[in-house]
Motif scaffolding. Structure first.
Motif, PDB file in Angstrom:
ATOM      1  N   LEU A  86       0.830  -1.206   0.000  1.00 10.40           N
ATOM      2  CA  LEU A  86       0.000   0.000   0.000  1.00 10.40           C
ATOM      3  C   LEU A  86       0.863   1.254   0.000  1.00 10.40           C
ATOM      4  CD1 LEU A  86      -2.699  -1.066   2.629  1.00 10.40           C
ATOM      5  CD2 LEU A  86      -2.915  -1.073   0.143  1.00 10.40           C
ATOM      6  N   GLY A  87       1.957   1.215   0.754  1.00 16.81           N
ATOM      7  CA  GLY A  87       2.826   2.381   0.852  1.00 16.81           C
ATOM      8  C   GLY A  87       3.512   2.732  -0.454  1.00 16.81           C
ATOM      9  N   ALA A  88       3.816   1.713  -1.274  1.00 13.60           N
ATOM     10  CA  ALA A  88       4.469   1.986  -2.552  1.00 13.60           C
ATOM     11  C   ALA A  88       3.582   2.851  -3.440  1.00 13.60           C
ATOM     12  CB  ALA A  88       4.813   0.670  -3.249  1.00 13.60           C
ATOM     13  N   GLY A  89       2.305   2.494  -3.530  1.00 16.23           N
ATOM     14  CA  GLY A  89       1.383   3.283  -4.346  1.00 16.23           C
ATOM     15  C   GLY A  89       1.152   4.670  -3.789  1.00 16.23           C
ATOM     16  N   LEU A  90       0.949   4.767  -2.478  1.00 14.15           N
ATOM     17  CA  LEU A  90       0.721   6.074  -1.856  1.00 14.15           C
ATOM     18  C   LEU A  90       1.954   6.964  -1.974  1.00 14.15           C
ATOM     19  CD1 LEU A  90      -1.154   4.964   1.387  1.00 14.15           C
ATOM     20  CD2 LEU A  90      -2.127   6.103  -0.614  1.00 14.15           C
ATOM     21  N   SER A  91       3.120   6.364  -1.824  1.00 16.47           N
ATOM     22  CA  SER A  91       4.360   7.136  -1.917  1.00 16.47           C
ATOM     23  C   SER A  91       4.542   7.733  -3.305  1.00 16.47           C
ATOM     24  CB  SER A  91       5.552   6.238  -1.569  1.00 16.47           C
ATOM     25  OG  SER A  91       6.770   6.920  -1.762  1.00 16.47           O
ATOM     26  N   LEU A  92       4.275   6.935  -4.339  1.00 12.24           N
ATOM     27  CA  LEU A  92       4.427   7.433  -5.699  1.00 12.24           C
ATOM     28  C   LEU A  92       3.407   8.526  -6.000  1.00 12.24           C
ATOM     29  CD1 LEU A  92       5.792   7.279  -8.434  1.00 12.24           C
ATOM     30  CD2 LEU A  92       4.240   5.399  -9.041  1.00 12.24           C
ATOM     31  N   ALA A  93       2.178   8.340  -5.538  1.00 10.52           N
ATOM     32  CA  ALA A  93       1.137   9.340  -5.790  1.00 10.52           C
ATOM     33  C   ALA A  93       1.450  10.662  -5.117  1.00 10.52           C
ATOM     34  CB  ALA A  93      -0.213   8.807  -5.313  1.00 10.52           C
ATOM     35  N   THR A  94       1.827  10.608  -3.857  1.00 14.93           N
ATOM     36  CA  THR A  94       2.112  11.858  -3.141  1.00 14.93           C
ATOM     37  C   THR A  94       3.389  12.520  -3.643  1.00 14.93           C
ATOM     38  OG1 THR A  94       3.203  10.557  -1.413  1.00 14.93           O
ATOM     39  CG2 THR A  94       0.908  11.139  -1.055  1.00 14.93           C
ATOM     40  N   GLU A  95       4.349  11.709  -4.037  1.00 15.12           N
ATOM     41  CA  GLU A  95       5.602  12.262  -4.555  1.00 15.12           C
ATOM     42  C   GLU A  95       5.359  13.069  -5.820  1.00 15.12           C
ATOM     43  OE1 GLU A  95       8.991   9.935  -6.653  1.00 15.12           O
ATOM     44  OE2 GLU A  95       9.425   9.844  -4.497  1.00 15.12           O
ATOM     45  N   ARG A  96       4.447  12.579  -6.662  1.00 15.60           N
ATOM     46  CA  ARG A  96       4.149  13.266  -7.919  1.00 15.60           C
ATOM     47  C   ARG A  96       3.327  14.536  -7.709  1.00 15.60           C
ATOM     48  NH1 ARG A  96       6.505  12.010 -12.951  1.00 15.60           N
ATOM     49  NH2 ARG A  96       7.324   9.897 -12.789  1.00 15.60           N
ATOM     50  N   LEU A  97       2.513  14.540  -6.654  1.00 16.16           N
ATOM     51  CA  LEU A  97       1.599  15.666  -6.456  1.00 16.16           C
ATOM     52  C   LEU A  97       2.041  16.624  -5.353  1.00 16.16           C
ATOM     53  CD1 LEU A  97      -1.794  13.742  -6.655  1.00 16.16           C
ATOM     54  CD2 LEU A  97      -0.645  14.996  -8.489  1.00 16.16           C
ATOM     55  N   TRP A  98       3.110  16.276  -4.662  1.00 20.99           N
ATOM     56  CA  TRP A  98       3.487  17.037  -3.473  1.00 20.99           C
ATOM     57  C   TRP A  98       4.059  18.407  -3.811  1.00 20.99           C
ATOM     58  CZ3 TRP A  98       2.243  15.226   1.306  1.00 20.99           C
ATOM     59  CH2 TRP A  98       2.715  15.952   2.394  1.00 20.99           C
ATOM     60  N   GLU A  99       5.024  18.449  -4.733  1.00 25.49           N
ATOM     61  CA  GLU A  99       5.727  19.698  -5.022  1.00 25.49           C
ATOM     62  C   GLU A  99       5.382  20.208  -6.416  1.00 25.49           C
ATOM     63  OE1 GLU A  99       9.884  19.246  -4.473  1.00 25.49           O
ATOM     64  OE2 GLU A  99       9.734  18.670  -2.345  1.00 25.49           O
ATOM     65  N   PRO A 100       5.100  21.498  -6.518  1.00 25.81           N
ATOM     66  CA  PRO A 100       4.854  22.086  -7.840  1.00 25.81           C
ATOM     67  C   PRO A 100       6.166  22.219  -8.606  1.00 25.81           C
ATOM     68  CG  PRO A 100       4.789  23.760  -6.125  1.00 25.81           C
ATOM     69  CD  PRO A 100       4.964  22.453  -5.432  1.00 25.81           C
ATOM     70  N   PRO A 101       6.116  22.347  -9.914  1.00 28.76           N
ATOM     71  CA  PRO A 101       4.881  22.333 -10.719  1.00 28.76           C
ATOM     72  C   PRO A 101       4.397  20.900 -10.973  1.00 28.76           C
ATOM     73  CG  PRO A 101       6.764  22.628 -12.143  1.00 28.76           C
ATOM     74  CD  PRO A 101       7.310  22.624 -10.737  1.00 28.76           C
ATOM     75  N   VAL A 102       3.077  20.733 -10.933  1.00 33.35           N
ATOM     76  CA  VAL A 102       2.470  19.427 -11.180  1.00 33.35           C
ATOM     77  C   VAL A 102       2.009  19.383 -12.623  1.00 33.35           C
ATOM     78  CG1 VAL A 102       0.630  17.853 -10.539  1.00 33.35           C
ATOM     79  CG2 VAL A 102       1.739  19.231  -8.775  1.00 33.35           C
ATOM     80  N   THR A 103       2.603  18.477 -13.399  1.00 31.76           N
ATOM     81  CA  THR A 103       2.272  18.367 -14.816  1.00 31.76           C
ATOM     82  C   THR A 103       1.181  17.329 -15.025  1.00 31.76           C
ATOM     83  OG1 THR A 103       3.913  16.641 -15.229  1.00 31.76           O
ATOM     84  CG2 THR A 103       4.681  18.929 -15.351  1.00 31.76           C
ATOM     85  N   ALA A 104       0.707  17.266 -16.259  1.00 30.95           N
ATOM     86  CA  ALA A 104      -0.312  16.268 -16.600  1.00 30.95           C
ATOM     87  C   ALA A 104       0.231  14.858 -16.431  1.00 30.95           C
ATOM     88  CB  ALA A 104      -0.787  16.493 -18.038  1.00 30.95           C
ATOM     89  N   ASP A 134       2.420  13.933 -14.217  1.00 28.13           N
ATOM     90  CA  ASP A 134       2.407  13.658 -12.778  1.00 28.13           C
ATOM     91  C   ASP A 134       1.018  13.216 -12.315  1.00 28.13           C
ATOM     92  OD1 ASP A 134       5.088  14.316 -12.384  1.00 28.13           O
ATOM     93  OD2 ASP A 134       4.627  16.446 -12.226  1.00 28.13           O
ATOM     94  N   VAL A 135      -0.009  13.884 -12.823  1.00 31.35           N
ATOM     95  CA  VAL A 135      -1.376  13.541 -12.437  1.00 31.35           C
ATOM     96  C   VAL A 135      -1.729  12.134 -12.899  1.00 31.35           C
ATOM     97  CG1 VAL A 135      -3.812  14.117 -12.753  1.00 31.35           C
ATOM     98  CG2 VAL A 135      -2.137  15.934 -12.417  1.00 31.35           C
ATOM     99  N   VAL A 136      -1.336  11.792 -14.130  1.00 33.24           N
ATOM    100  CA  VAL A 136      -1.637  10.456 -14.656  1.00 33.24           C
ATOM    101  C   VAL A 136      -0.915   9.374 -13.840  1.00 33.24           C
ATOM    102  CG1 VAL A 136      -1.317   8.917 -16.625  1.00 33.24           C
ATOM    103  CG2 VAL A 136      -2.109  11.265 -16.985  1.00 33.24           C
ATOM    104  N   ALA A 147      -1.005   5.120  -9.739  1.00 36.71           N
ATOM    105  CA  ALA A 147      -0.507   4.609  -8.456  1.00 36.71           C
ATOM    106  C   ALA A 147      -1.647   4.472  -7.458  1.00 36.71           C
ATOM    107  CB  ALA A 147       0.572   5.532  -7.909  1.00 36.71           C
ATOM    108  N   GLY A 148      -2.520   5.471  -7.435  1.00 38.20           N
ATOM    109  CA  GLY A 148      -3.674   5.391  -6.541  1.00 38.20           C
ATOM    110  C   GLY A 148      -4.599   4.251  -6.905  1.00 38.20           C
ATOM    111  N   ALA A 149      -4.756   4.018  -8.217  1.00 37.64           N
ATOM    112  CA  ALA A 149      -5.624   2.934  -8.665  1.00 37.64           C
ATOM    113  C   ALA A 149      -5.065   1.575  -8.239  1.00 37.64           C
ATOM    114  CB  ALA A 149      -5.782   2.984 -10.177  1.00 37.64           C
ATOM    115  N   VAL A 150      -3.740   1.420  -8.358  1.00 33.93           N
ATOM    116  CA  VAL A 150      -3.116   0.166  -7.936  1.00 33.93           C
ATOM    117  C   VAL A 150      -3.316  -0.052  -6.441  1.00 33.93           C
ATOM    118  CG1 VAL A 150      -0.916  -1.032  -7.648  1.00 33.93           C
ATOM    119  CG2 VAL A 150      -1.424   0.141  -9.802  1.00 33.93           C
ATOM    120  N   THR A 151      -3.176   1.016  -5.667  1.00 31.76           N
ATOM    121  CA  THR A 151      -3.382   0.923  -4.219  1.00 31.76           C
ATOM    122  C   THR A 151      -4.813   0.504  -3.898  1.00 31.76           C
ATOM    123  OG1 THR A 151      -1.727   2.654  -3.866  1.00 31.76           O
ATOM    124  CG2 THR A 151      -3.207   2.162  -2.032  1.00 31.76           C
ATOM    125  N   LEU A 152      -5.769   1.086  -4.612  1.00 32.00           N
ATOM    126  CA  LEU A 152      -7.171   0.733  -4.402  1.00 32.00           C
ATOM    127  C   LEU A 152      -7.441  -0.716  -4.791  1.00 32.00           C
ATOM    128  CD1 LEU A 152      -9.003   3.970  -5.632  1.00 32.00           C
ATOM    129  CD2 LEU A 152      -8.734   3.160  -3.275  1.00 32.00           C
TER     130      LEU A 152
END
Length: 288
Positions: free
Chosen positions: A51-69, A71-73, A78-83
């Motif tokens: 679970l932590g692997a997916g959450l870590s990747l998701a937050t890492e991509r969205l944590w610091e700006p600039p957030v690109t498209a 990063d969102v994908v 990553a969130g989908a895999v966690t779910l």
């Protein structure tokens, strides 16, 4: 990204190769309480890492700006895999728990129809020596056959009954159920059947230890040999359960092993702490 890769690799290792190697350590059964703690910590750490692997990747991509498209994908995937992991655990837990409880309820009802109750024990008219328990939140049963009562000496019978009572008191059925859920939730190429098999042995060793504390070790060993090969219904826990030869070998070894027990407990704590720290520390650093 490094944290995500480490957590992902850790999840795979803890779900498969590590349990396989740990199951080869036969001496671990001689400290069964610490060994059970180690197996439970390993299983929980594998889930946390996955679970932590997916959450870590998701937050890492969205944590610091600039957030690109991109990063969102990536964060979305990553969130989908966690779910998916959570959903597989939930579905496996529901199916496993529902099937076991239905099976046990039906078996208790059938036992009540044909068995005679003697001092809290359900006695079946059967020519084979049988002893097992049917767990449950309410209305658990200890079942023996008439042949068991006539075959075993009083001390042997007392040891067997204490073995079954220990299963019910400690709710070993819930421990086995948890490992069955994890085994079914993870893909076959990752999940290790070794963990489930070894935990099945350990719950029997723990019940044997409880019976020995209340009675005679030799009486229990001879009772186990007398009950060898006796069938136990699916969903129940029987005195002649997993790896009888290994259990008798452990029974014969009465030496205490405090150093091994302490070392195994520390290893269990370290294994559980590792994925927890890998998940929590980056978040704390980001908050600063």
């Amino acid at each position: 990204m490094a944290t995500t890769l480490v957590l992902g690799a850790l999840a795979v290792v803890l779900a498969g190769p590590f349990p396989w190697g740990l199951s080869r350590w036969r001496g671990l059964r001689r400290t069964p309480a610490a060994a059970m703690l180690l197996w439970q910590s390993t299983a929980l750490a594998a889930v946390l890492a996955a679970l932590g692997a997916g959450l870590s990747l998701a937050t890492e991509r969205l944590w610091e700006p600039p957030v690109t498209a991109v990063d969102v994908v990536v964060a979305g995937l990553a969130g989908a895999v966690t779910l998916v992991v959570l959903a597989r655990l939930a579905v496996s837990g529901h199916r496993t728990g529902t099937a076991l409880r239905r099976m046990r309820r039906v078996h208790r009802e059938r036992v009540d129809l044909v068995a005679e109750v003697d001092r809290g024990v359900s006695v079946l008219e059967h020519e084979l020596p049988v002893a097992y328990c049917v767990p449950g939140m309410t209305g658990a049963r200890i079942v023996v056959s008439r042949s068991t009562l006539t075959t075993l000496a009083p001390a042997e019978l007392g040891a067997v009954l204490e073995h079954e009572r220990s299963h019910l008191r400690a709710r070993h059925d819930l421990v086995l159920e948890a490992f069955a859920v994890l085994h079914r939730a993870f893909p076959r190429w990752v999940a290790s059947a070794a963990a489930r098999r070894e935990v099945e042995v350990l719950v029997e060793v723990l019940a044997d230890r409880a019976a020995c504390r209340a009675g005679d070790r030799r009486a229990l060993a001879s009772a186990l040999l007398a009950l060898a090969g006796s069938p136990a219904p699916a969903g129940s826990l029987g005195s002649s359960g997993s790896s009888l030869a290994a259990r008798v070998e452990v029974l014969r070894d009465t030496r205490p092993r405090p150093v091994q027990a302490a070392g195994v407990a520390l290893l269990a704590a370290a294994i559980l702490a590792l994925p927890t720290l890998l998940v929590v520390l980056p978040w704390l650093a980001g908050l600063r």
